[in-house]
Motif scaffolding. Structure first.
Motif, PDB file in Angstrom:
ATOM      1  N   THR A  70       0.914  -1.077   0.040  1.00 51.84           N
ATOM      2  CA  THR A  70       0.122   0.067   0.186  1.00 51.84           C
ATOM      3  C   THR A  70       0.980   1.212  -0.054  1.00 51.84           C
ATOM      4  OG1 THR A  70       0.027   0.180   2.322  1.00 51.84           O
ATOM      5  CG2 THR A  70      -1.915  -1.184   1.341  1.00 51.84           C
ATOM      6  N   LEU A  71       0.422   2.194  -0.633  1.00 54.97           N
ATOM      7  CA  LEU A  71       1.022   3.597  -0.731  1.00 54.97           C
ATOM      8  C   LEU A  71       0.042   4.568  -0.132  1.00 54.97           C
ATOM      9  CD1 LEU A  71       2.651   3.474  -4.499  1.00 54.97           C
ATOM     10  CD2 LEU A  71       3.504   2.244  -2.311  1.00 54.97           C
ATOM     11  N   SER A  72       0.599   5.274   0.516  1.00 55.86           N
ATOM     12  CA  SER A  72      -0.300   6.232   1.157  1.00 55.86           C
ATOM     13  C   SER A  72       0.688   7.577   1.709  1.00 55.86           C
ATOM     14  CB  SER A  72      -0.936   5.779   2.398  1.00 55.86           C
ATOM     15  OG  SER A  72      -0.021   5.324   3.744  1.00 55.86           O
ATOM     16  N   GLY A  73       0.012   8.548   2.128  1.00 48.85           N
ATOM     17  CA  GLY A  73       0.738   9.768   2.485  1.00 48.85           C
ATOM     18  C   GLY A  73       0.926  10.865   1.729  1.00 48.85           C
ATOM     19  N   ALA A  74       0.730  10.782   0.389  1.00 44.42           N
ATOM     20  CA  ALA A  74       0.870  11.797  -0.519  1.00 44.42           C
ATOM     21  C   ALA A  74      -0.452  12.583  -0.544  1.00 44.42           C
ATOM     22  CB  ALA A  74       0.920  11.254  -1.900  1.00 44.42           C
ATOM     23  N   LEU A  80      -0.142   9.586  -5.533  1.00 37.98           N
ATOM     24  CA  LEU A  80       0.245   8.245  -5.333  1.00 37.98           C
ATOM     25  C   LEU A  80       0.119   7.267  -6.582  1.00 37.98           C
ATOM     26  CD1 LEU A  80      -2.120   8.054  -2.241  1.00 37.98           C
ATOM     27  CD2 LEU A  80       0.221   7.566  -2.209  1.00 37.98           C
ATOM     28  N   ALA A  81      -0.856   7.713  -7.698  1.00 34.99           N
ATOM     29  CA  ALA A  81      -0.750   6.916  -8.940  1.00 34.99           C
ATOM     30  C   ALA A  81       0.293   6.908  -9.748  1.00 34.99           C
ATOM     31  CB  ALA A  81      -1.874   7.356  -9.580  1.00 34.99           C
ATOM     32  N   ALA A  82       1.205   8.124  -9.572  1.00 34.23           N
ATOM     33  CA  ALA A  82       2.467   8.224 -10.175  1.00 34.23           C
ATOM     34  C   ALA A  82       3.401   7.264  -9.632  1.00 34.23           C
ATOM     35  CB  ALA A  82       2.955   9.847 -10.169  1.00 34.23           C
ATOM     36  N   GLN A 180     -11.233  -0.775  -7.109  1.00 33.57           N
ATOM     37  CA  GLN A 180     -11.609   0.351  -7.839  1.00 33.57           C
ATOM     38  C   GLN A 180     -10.155   0.994  -8.880  1.00 33.57           C
ATOM     39  OE1 GLN A 180     -12.791   4.311  -6.530  1.00 33.57           O
ATOM     40  NE2 GLN A 180     -11.861   3.679  -4.560  1.00 33.57           N
ATOM     41  N   ARG A 181     -10.386   1.524  -9.921  1.00 31.44           N
ATOM     42  CA  ARG A 181      -9.149   2.250 -10.273  1.00 31.44           C
ATOM     43  C   ARG A 181      -9.376   3.778 -10.317  1.00 31.44           C
ATOM     44  NH1 ARG A 181      -9.603  -2.225 -13.899  1.00 31.44           N
ATOM     45  NH2 ARG A 181      -7.447  -3.249 -14.186  1.00 31.44           N
ATOM     46  N   ALA A 190     -11.461   3.778  -0.048  1.00 28.22           N
ATOM     47  CA  ALA A 190     -11.676   5.154   0.270  1.00 28.22           C
ATOM     48  C   ALA A 190     -11.016   6.011  -0.879  1.00 28.22           C
ATOM     49  CB  ALA A 190     -11.110   5.281   2.020  1.00 28.22           C
ATOM     50  N   GLY A 191     -10.107   5.303  -1.497  1.00 23.29           N
ATOM     51  CA  GLY A 191      -9.395   6.219  -2.514  1.00 23.29           C
ATOM     52  C   GLY A 191      -8.086   6.768  -1.841  1.00 23.29           C
TER      53      GLY A 191
END
Length: 779
Positions: A70-74, A80-82, A180-181, A190-191
Motif C-alpha cells: 500500500t502507498l499512502s501519505g501523498a 500516489l498513482a504516479a 477500483q481504479r 476510500a481512495g
C-alpha cells in the motif's frame, strides 16, 4: 596427557593453540555451511493428500510468495498513482519478482508471440461465430469506440483484433473483486491508498530471498517518490517473516549482550579469577563448532532453527567446566579432580544424549539435525573438559569449600527436611492439575504461534479483501490423470462454481483453465474459426458498411489463420510469460499425475461449496485443518520418542549408579519437576506446543545434572560445599539466560524461556530435597 601441571607459559601456548584451532574450524565450517529456512524440514512427512498440499503451499504456493503493498501519505491521488506506476515499472524489470500488478498494463500478461492464440483462449467462440452478422456488429462498435474517450486504448488493437478478444481476455483474467481504479491504477475503497500485488520469485520458506525482495521494494519506492511525501507498507508471509527476523535479531542482540555481561560478572564473582570466564568459554565454543560441523557434514543444509535451538541446548554444556572449576582446589592436581568427577559427568552426558538420540526415530529431518547437533556438542564439551581444560587451569584455584558464606548456606540446607510423602503428594496434585485444568491441553493451531501483531494480521486480511486475493485457508483440489484431464475437470467445476457465485456462496474463484483452457476446449473453438475465404467474405461485408478501408484488417485475417492451424497451447508454451506464473501456481504435474487447484475468494459457505466440489469429483481442502492434523502427527511422533527416551534413561541411570534406590533419588526430582512445569503452565492457561516439549527435554537434562551431582557429593561436608557452589553457579547462569528468553515477544522463544526457567528453579529445589545426602557434621 600427564597429570603434572603445565608451566604458565605452556598453559598460555596450549590455550592459544586451542583458540587457533577453533578459529580455523570456524572458518572452514563457514565456507561450507548452507543455512536453510525451509520450515518443512521441521514437519513430519505428509501422509494425507491434504497434508501434502499444505506442505507444497507453505513452501512454494503462490500465496506464500505474495506481498501486498500500500502507498499512502501523498497529498493527492494523482501523486500516489504516479508513485505506483513508477514502482511497478522498476519492479517489473527486477528478476526477483515474477508478477507486479497495480491495475494497469493488463495486456502484458498476453505477450505478442501468443496474441494469435487469443481466439483459442477467449470464451467468445463458445457462443458466437465469425460470420458477417457478428463481424458487422463488431466493426460498427469499433467505429463508435474510436470516437469515444477510449480511442487511445482501442486504436492500436483494431487492425489485428476488431472483436477485441485481447480485452475480453484481460477482463476474464481480472480478479473477480478487483479494486477500483483511480488514475488508471488500483486504489482502496476510500481512495486514500494505492494498492499493488507483488509475487516474489523466492519461495515462501526462503527468508533470505524474501528479505532481498522486501529491501528491493523499499529501495524502488524511495526512488519512485522522487522526494515527494509518501509511505509504503507491506503485508504478506514474506513481509511478516522479514519483520519477525528483524525483531528476533534485535531481541537476540540485547538478550545476548545482557547474558554475556551477566555471565562474565557471575563467573568472576563466583571464582574471583579473571581467567575462569575465558577458559570456560573454550569447551562451549568447541561444542558449538563441533555440533555445527557435524550437521553440515551429514545433512544437505543446516536449518536456522537447528542452529538457534542447538546453541540454546548446548547451554547444558556450560555446567561441565563449572563443575570442574568448583571442585578444583589447592593441593589437588586438576586431572585428579576431573577424574573424580568424570563418572558422574559422563552419566549426565550419556543420559541427556539418550533423550535426543530418540529424535532419530521421529522421521523429521529438523529434529534429526537437532539431535546430531546436541549429541556431538555435548560430547565435545564433556571430552574437552575432561582432556584439555585441566591442562590450562591453575592448580591453586581458590577452594569454594573455604567460603564462610557458603558454609552458612550449607548449614541452613542441612536443616531442611527431606520429605518423601509430601513429594509424592506434590506429584499427584501436579499431575491432576495438568490433566484436568480447564482449557485445551495442546495447541494445534500454528497461526497462534505467530509473533505477527494482531493489527498487522487484520491489515493483511483487509488488503486481501480489497485486492480480491484468494482465501488463504480454503482451496479446491482436483486430481487428474495428466494435465489435460486436470484442466477438463477444472472447466467442469468452474461451470458449477458459477452457480455458487450466483448464490453468493463465494465472491469469486480462480483456476488454471481460465488462463489455459484444455486442449479439448481449444480444439472446439478452433473448429469454429472460418476458412480464409469465408472469413474474408464475411469481413468484406462488415467493412462495406463502415468507414474502414478494406485492407485495414489484414493482420486480423493472418492471426485467425494462424490460430486455425496452430496446435493447442500447453503449459510449456507459456514459459517466460506472466501467464506461466499464474498457471504454475494453480496446476502441478508430478509423480505421473496432475493436481489442479481452484483458489477461492470471499468464501461464505464452505459446507455448500465442499458438497458441490465433491459432486464434481474434487475436494475442498481446509489448509487450517490440514496443518492441525500435521501438528498432531508431529507431536505423536515426538511423544513416542520421549517415551522411548524415558525408558532408556531409567535403564542408563540404574546401570550407572548400581542400585534402584540411588537411581530413584536422581530420577525423582526430574520427573516431579516435569509434572510441576506442566501444572504451572496449565494453571496459567497456556496450551502446550511442540516447543514446550523440546524445552521440557532441556529442563529434564538440567534436572538430571543437578540430581546426579547432589548424589555424587555423598555425605562429605567439603564435597557437598563444592557441589553446592557448582550447582548455584550453574543454575544462576541458566536462570539468567532463560529468564531473559522468557521475556521475548517471540512466542517460540518465550515458551522455551518460561518452561526452562520453571524447570531450573524446581529441579534445584527438588534436587536439594530428594537427591542430597544428609550431612556428616563431624566431617
Amino acid at each position: 596427557m600427564s597429570d603434572a601441571p603445565l608451566r604458565p607459559g605452556a598453559r598460555i601456548a596450549l590455550a592459544a593453540l586451542w583458540l587457533a584451532v577453533l578459529l580455523v574450524a570456524g572458518w572452514a565450517i563457514a565456507q561450507h555451511l548452507q543455512l536453510s529456512g525451509d520450515l518443512r524440514k521441521f514437519m513430519p512427512s505428509a501422509r494425507t493428500p491434504e497434508q501434502k498440499l499444505l506442505i507444497d503451499e507453505l513452501g512454494e504456493g503462490p500465496g506464500s510468495r505474495l506481498l501486498l503493498v500500500t502507498l499512502s501519505g501523498a497529498p493527492d491521488a494523482e501523486t500516489l498513482a504516479a508513485q505506483s506506476r513508477a514502482l511497478r515499472a522498476t519492479l517489473s524489470k527486477d528478476a526477483r519478482f515474477t508478477l507486479v500488478a497495480n491495475g494497469e498494463g493488463g495486456l502484458e500478461a498476453f505477450p505478442e508471440r501468443l496474441r494469435p492464440y487469443r481466439y483459442l483462449l477467449s470464451p467468445t467462440l463458445d457462443t458466437q461465430r465469425f460470420d458477417a452478422a457478428f463481424l458487422t456488429e463488431q466493426v460498427q462498435s469499433r467505429v463508435a469506440d474510436l470516437g469515444s474517450p477510449a480511442a487511445s486504448l482501442v486504436e492500436p488493437l483494431v487492425p489485428s483484433d476488431p472483436t477485441l478478444e485481447t480485452l475480453v481476455l484481460a477482463e476474464t483474467w481480472e480478479p473477480a473483486t478487483a479494486p477500483q481504479r483511480i488514475e488508471g491504477v488500483w486504489f482502496d475503497r476510500a481512495g486514500k491508498q494505492a494498492l499493488l500485488a507483488v509475487q516474489t520469485r523466492a519461495a515462501g520458506f526462503d527468508p533470505t530471498g524474501q528479505r532481498e525482495a522486501v529491501d528491493a521494494i523499499q529501495s524502488a519506492y524511495t526512488a519512485a517518490k522522487q522526494g515527494k511525501p509518501g509511505t509504503l507498507s507491506m503485508t504478506g508471509p514474506g513481509a511478516f517473516s522479514v519483520e519477525i527476523g528483524g525483531r528476533t535479531q534485535d531481541e537476540a542482540s540485547w538478550i545476548g549482550m545482557v547474558d554475556t555481561i551477566g555471565l562474565l560478572v557471575l563467573l568472576f564473582v563466583a571464582y574471583r579469577n579473571w581467567k575462569i570466564p575465558v577458559l570456560g568459554a573454550l569447551p562451549l565454543a568447541s561444542a558449538g563448532l563441533a555440533g555445527l560441523g557435524a550437521v553440515a557434514l551429514l545433512f544437505d543444509g543446516v536449518h536456522g532453527i537447528t542452529v538457534a535451538f542447538g546453541f540454546t541446548l548446548i547451554g547444558v554444556a556450560q555446567d561441565y567446566p563449572i563443575h570442574f572449576f568448583s571442585h578444583q582446589r589447592t593441593g589437588v592436581r586438576p586431572y585428579a579432580s576431573v577424574r573424580a568427577l568424570w563418572p558422574t559427568l559422563a552419566t549426565g552426558v550419556v543420559s541427556t544424549c539418550i533423550a535426543y538420540a530418540t529424535f532419530f526415530v521421529s522421521g523429521v529431518d529438523g529434529l534429526e539435525q537437532l539431535a546430531v547437533f546436541t549429541i556431538v556438542g555435548l560430547g565435545t564439551a564433556a571430552l574437552t573438559t575432561r582432556v584439555l581444560l585441566p591442562a590450562l587451569v591453575d592448580p591453586d584455584l581458590r577452594d569454594p569449600a573455604q567460603s564462610a558464606l557458603l558454609e552458612r548456606l550449607r548449614a541452613w540446607v542441612a536443616r531442611l527436611p527431606q520429605p518423601r510423602i509430601a513429594i509424592f503428594v506434590l506429584a499427584l496434585v501436579a499431575a491432576g492439575i495438568a490433566a484436568f485444568a480447564p482449557g485445551a491441553f495442546w495447541q494445534n493451531d500454528l497461526s497462534r504461534l505467530t509473533p505477527v501483531p494482531v493489527d498487522a494480521l487484520a491489515r493483511d486480511a483487509k488488503l486481501r479483501q480489497e485486492l480480491g486475493a484468494p482465501d488463504v485457508r480454503y482451496v479446491i483440489a482436483i486430481e487428474g490423470r495428466d494435465v489435460e484431464d486436470a484442466l477438463q475437470r477444472s472447466e467442469r467445476l468452474g461451470a458449477a462454481l458459477e452457480h455458487a457465485r450466483a448464490q453468493h456462496w463465494l465472491a469469486g474463484f480462480e483456476h488454471a483453465a481460465q488462463y489455459l483452457p484444455s486442449a479439448r476446449t481449444q480444439r472446439a473453438r478452433q473448429s469454429k474459426l472460418p476458412a480464409p475465404q469465408d472469413l474474408r467474405a464475411a469481413l468484406d461485408t462488415a467493412v462495406a458498411a463502415s468507414p474502414f478501408r478494406a485492407d485495414v484488417f489484414e493482420p486480423f485475417l493472418a492471426d485467425v489463420e494462424t490460430a486455425r492451424r496452430a496446435a493447442p497451447l500447453v503449459p510449456a508454451d507459456l514459459a517466460g510469460t506472466p501467464l506461466q506464473v499464474r498457471v504454475d501456481g494453480l496446476l502441478r504435474e508430478r509423480d505421473g499425475h496432475a493436481t489442479a487447484l481452484v483458489s477461492l475468494i470471499g468464501l461464505d459457505a464452505p459446507g455448500k461449496v465442499a458438497a458441490l466440489a465433491q459432486r464434481e469429483g474434487a475436494r475442498l481442502v481446509d489448509l487450517k485443518a490440514a496443518s492441525e492434523s500435521l501438528v498432531v502427527a508431529y507431536r505423536e511422533r515426538v511423544l513416542w520418542a520421549l517415551g522411548l527416551a524415558a525408558l532408556l534413561l531409567i535403564v542408563a541411570v540404574r546401570v550407572a549408579l548400581g542400585s534402584w534406590h540411588r537411581a530413584w533419588r536422581v530420577l525423582a526430582p526430574m520427573a516431579v519437576t516435569t509434572l510441576v512445569i506442566l501444572a504451572a503452565l496449565r494453571i496459567a492457561g497456556v496450551e502446550l506446543t511442540l516447543f514446550h516439549l523440546v524445552a521440557l527435554i532441556l529442563a529434564a537434562g538440567l534436572g538430571l545434572d543437578y540430581a546426579l551431582f547432589f548424589e555424587h557429593a555423598g555425605d562429605d561436608r567439603e564435597e557437598q560445599l563444592r557441589t553446592l557452589h557448582a550447582l548455584l553457579v550453574c543454575s544462576a547462569m541458566t536462570l539468567l539466560v532463560f529468564a531473559l528468553l522468557g521475556l521475548s515477544s517471540i512466542p517460540v522463544l518465550r515458551a522455551i524461556g518460561v518452561t526452562v526457567t520453571l524447570g531450573v528453579v524446581s529441579n534445584f529445589i527438588l534436587g536439594l530435597l530428594i537427591a542430597r545426602h544428609p550431612h556428616r557434621e563431624d566431617a
